[in-house]
Write a protein that holds these residues in place. Structure first.
Motif, PDB file in Angstrom:
ATOM      1  N   ALA A  93       0.827  -1.208   0.000  1.00 21.21           N
ATOM      2  CA  ALA A  93       0.000   0.000   0.000  1.00 21.21           C
ATOM      3  C   ALA A  93       0.858   1.254   0.000  1.00 21.21           C
ATOM      4  O   ALA A  93       0.574   2.223  -0.709  1.00 21.21           O
ATOM      5  N   LEU A  94       1.921   1.255   0.798  1.00 24.29           N
ATOM      6  CA  LEU A  94       2.782   2.432   0.887  1.00 24.29           C
ATOM      7  C   LEU A  94       3.516   2.696  -0.425  1.00 24.29           C
ATOM      8  O   LEU A  94       3.774   3.854  -0.785  1.00 24.29           O
ATOM      9  N   CYS A  95       3.864   1.634  -1.129  1.00 17.48           N
ATOM     10  CA  CYS A  95       4.630   1.784  -2.372  1.00 17.48           C
ATOM     11  C   CYS A  95       3.745   2.010  -3.593  1.00 17.48           C
ATOM     12  O   CYS A  95       4.040   2.848  -4.452  1.00 17.48           O
ATOM     13  N   LEU A  96       2.642   1.263  -3.683  1.00 16.20           N
ATOM     14  CA  LEU A  96       1.902   1.178  -4.940  1.00 16.20           C
ATOM     15  C   LEU A  96       0.539   1.852  -4.906  1.00 16.20           C
ATOM     16  O   LEU A  96      -0.019   2.168  -5.961  1.00 16.20           O
ATOM     17  N   PHE A  97      -0.009   2.076  -3.717  1.00 13.36           N
ATOM     18  CA  PHE A  97      -1.371   2.600  -3.639  1.00 13.36           C
ATOM     19  C   PHE A  97      -1.484   3.846  -2.765  1.00 13.36           C
ATOM     20  O   PHE A  97      -2.534   4.096  -2.186  1.00 13.36           O
ATOM     21  N   SER A  98      -0.424   4.602  -2.667  1.00 10.67           N
ATOM     22  CA  SER A  98      -0.504   5.851  -1.906  1.00 10.67           C
ATOM     23  C   SER A  98       0.624   6.803  -2.297  1.00 10.67           C
ATOM     24  O   SER A  98       0.396   7.730  -3.090  1.00 10.67           O
ATOM     25  N   ASN A  99       1.819   6.572  -1.754  1.00 11.55           N
ATOM     26  CA  ASN A  99       2.898   7.543  -1.932  1.00 11.55           C
ATOM     27  C   ASN A  99       3.262   7.777  -3.394  1.00 11.55           C
ATOM     28  O   ASN A  99       3.529   8.915  -3.799  1.00 11.55           O
ATOM     29  N   ASN A 100       3.291   6.712  -4.195  1.00  6.57           N
ATOM     30  CA  ASN A 100       3.636   6.912  -5.601  1.00  6.57           C
ATOM     31  C   ASN A 100       2.644   7.836  -6.287  1.00  6.57           C
ATOM     32  O   ASN A 100       3.011   8.715  -7.069  1.00  6.57           O
ATOM     33  N   PHE A 101       1.358   7.681  -5.981  1.00  5.96           N
ATOM     34  CA  PHE A 101       0.355   8.508  -6.635  1.00  5.96           C
ATOM     35  C   PHE A 101       0.313   9.927  -6.077  1.00  5.96           C
ATOM     36  O   PHE A 101      -0.058  10.864  -6.799  1.00  5.96           O
ATOM     37  N   LEU A 102       0.698  10.106  -4.829  1.00  6.97           N
ATOM     38  CA  LEU A 102       0.836  11.465  -4.323  1.00  6.97           C
ATOM     39  C   LEU A 102       1.837  12.236  -5.180  1.00  6.97           C
ATOM     40  O   LEU A 102       1.605  13.394  -5.552  1.00  6.97           O
ATOM     41  N   PHE A 103       2.942  11.585  -5.501  1.00  7.02           N
ATOM     42  CA  PHE A 103       3.957  12.233  -6.330  1.00  7.02           C
ATOM     43  C   PHE A 103       3.478  12.406  -7.771  1.00  7.02           C
ATOM     44  O   PHE A 103       3.701  13.463  -8.379  1.00  7.02           O
ATOM     45  N   PHE A 104       2.827  11.385  -8.353  1.00  6.34           N
ATOM     46  CA  PHE A 104       2.360  11.487  -9.728  1.00  6.34           C
ATOM     47  C   PHE A 104       1.314  12.588  -9.894  1.00  6.34           C
ATOM     48  O   PHE A 104       1.362  13.382 -10.837  1.00  6.34           O
ATOM     49  N   TYR A 105       0.332  12.641  -8.975  1.00  7.67           N
ATOM     50  CA  TYR A 105      -0.704  13.672  -9.053  1.00  7.67           C
ATOM     51  C   TYR A 105      -0.071  15.055  -8.904  1.00  7.67           C
ATOM     52  O   TYR A 105      -0.419  15.994  -9.627  1.00  7.67           O
ATOM     53  N   ALA A 106       0.828  15.187  -7.937  1.00 10.11           N
ATOM     54  CA  ALA A 106       1.472  16.478  -7.718  1.00 10.11           C
ATOM     55  C   ALA A 106       2.298  16.889  -8.932  1.00 10.11           C
ATOM     56  O   ALA A 106       2.317  18.062  -9.317  1.00 10.11           O
ATOM     57  N   ALA A 107       2.981  15.929  -9.573  1.00  9.57           N
ATOM     58  CA  ALA A 107       3.790  16.239 -10.753  1.00  9.57           C
ATOM     59  C   ALA A 107       2.933  16.741 -11.901  1.00  9.57           C
ATOM     60  O   ALA A 107       3.358  17.606 -12.684  1.00  9.57           O
ATOM     61  N   THR A 108       1.701  16.219 -12.018  1.00 17.92           N
ATOM     62  CA  THR A 108       0.817  16.615 -13.115  1.00 17.92           C
ATOM     63  C   THR A 108       0.381  18.070 -12.987  1.00 17.92           C
ATOM     64  O   THR A 108      -0.092  18.670 -13.953  1.00 17.92           O
ATOM     65  N   GLU A 109       0.560  18.665 -11.809  1.00 18.29           N
ATOM     66  CA  GLU A 109       0.274  20.092 -11.657  1.00 18.29           C
ATOM     67  C   GLU A 109       1.312  20.942 -12.369  1.00 18.29           C
ATOM     68  O   GLU A 109       1.063  22.105 -12.683  1.00 18.29           O
ATOM     69  N   TYR A 110       2.487  20.367 -12.645  1.00 19.50           N
ATOM     70  CA  TYR A 110       3.584  21.126 -13.245  1.00 19.50           C
ATOM     71  C   TYR A 110       3.990  20.613 -14.624  1.00 19.50           C
ATOM     72  O   TYR A 110       4.692  21.322 -15.356  1.00 19.50           O
ATOM     73  N   LEU A 111       3.570  19.388 -14.973  1.00 18.84           N
ATOM     74  CA  LEU A 111       3.947  18.792 -16.252  1.00 18.84           C
ATOM     75  C   LEU A 111       2.698  18.350 -17.002  1.00 18.84           C
ATOM     76  O   LEU A 111       1.722  17.936 -16.380  1.00 18.84           O
TER      77      LEU A 111
END
Length: 300
Positions: free
Chosen positions: A69-87
């Motif tokens: 959950a920590l690797c695949l269903f939470s933290n990774n998507f926090l970073f991906f969603y946040a990155a989409t605000e800039y890319l």
């Protein structure tokens, strides 16, 4: 069967990047991701219960599900969603296509599997490709720190995803049931994210606009319940390294959608960058070898 799982995963995950972009706005990222996996977990658990296919997991199994959950269903998507605000979402997907290289690095660190010279050549080629993809932003007179922030966030999301690959492969080697483990992992990921939201005093309400709600349902049901299980089934059948092949094709779908819906503008440098990213991954996985053998046989 592997070909079906591969194709479904490519088209589903290639399209989720645009759906993620549609969720950005006033709703905090942690809330959007939390509700995505809460819905996905509930749907999957209900389906498994209806099918009478929800076995009790051991304490060790639940610990593994929590780590997943920590690797695949939470933290990774926090970073991906946040990155989409800039890319643009398509460029985010291109960075994500470097996941096979992250997998190889992690396997080297964790399992002492030393990478080959082909891997090193492919990794360098892929990295140069990413630099070319963002060269127009680097050379722009009005460029600011956000491009580097977006890249860093996307790289971190890809790293967590790679670690999730390795955790899932180990779990399946221990014969943990795929669907129940995924369902519980998504639930743990959602709980973790929503607790963070409460601690940060963020509102858990979500927009009721058709765009946001349709993106949420698509990401929860299609992208998570179906997409993750087809991908993790591939991990179990052919291994984490080979399953990551499909990440090479995600950008083809994602960049096409980004061009249509986000107005992504191509340059000759960005096109060269995409080619180098794909070439680097092909070199890592030896996709070039059949072509080389064919050329040699033809020339002889």
């Amino acid at each position: 069967m592997n070909a079906v799982l591969y194709t479904v995963t490519v088209f589903i995950w290639g399209s989720t990047w645009l759906a993620i972009a549609f969720q950005l706005g006033d709703t905090p990222v942690v809330v959007s991701v939390g509700w995505r996996f809460a819905i996905a977990s509930i749907v999957l658990l209900v389906l498994l219960r209806i099918r009478n296919a929800l076995p009790q997991l051991s304490i060790e199994n639940h610990k593994m599900a929590g780590l997943l959950a920590l690797c695949l269903f939470s933290n990774n998507f926090l970073f991906f969603y946040a990155a989409t605000e800039y890319l643009p979402s398509g460029l985010n997907a291109v960075v994500f296509s470097l996941a096979p290289i992250f997998n190889s690095i992690n396997l080297w660190i964790l399992e002492k599997r030393r990478p080959s010279s082909a891997f090193i050549q492919g990794a360098l080629t892929g990295f140069i490709g990413v630099v070319l993809l963002f060269s127009s932003q680097f050379l722009s007179a009005d460029m600011d720190i956000t491009i580097f922030l977006g890249l860093g966030l996307s790289f971190m999301g890809t790293y967590f995803f790679s670690m999730g690959n390795i955790v899932s492969a180990r779990a399946q080697k221990q014969e943990m049931p795929l669907l129940p483990t995924t369902a519980w992992s998504m639930g743990y990921g959602a709980l973790y994210l929503l607790i963070i939201a409460l601690v940060m005093d963020l509102p858990l309400a979500i927009p009721e606009t058709p765009t946001y709600l349709s993106a949420l349902i698509y990401l929860a049901i299609i992208g998570s319940v179906i997409g993750f299980n087809t991908y993790l089934a591939l991990v179990g059948r052919i291994g984490a390294a080979k399953a990551a092949y499909c990440t090479v094709l995600f950008p083809l779908v994602a960049l096409s959608l980004s061009t249509l819906f986000e107005g992504y503008e191509w340059t000759w440098l960005s096109a060269a960058g995409v080619i180098l990213v794909f070439s680097g991954n092909m070199r890592v996985f030896g996709f070039h070898e059949p072509i080389v053998r064919w050329c040699r046989s033809y020339s002889s």
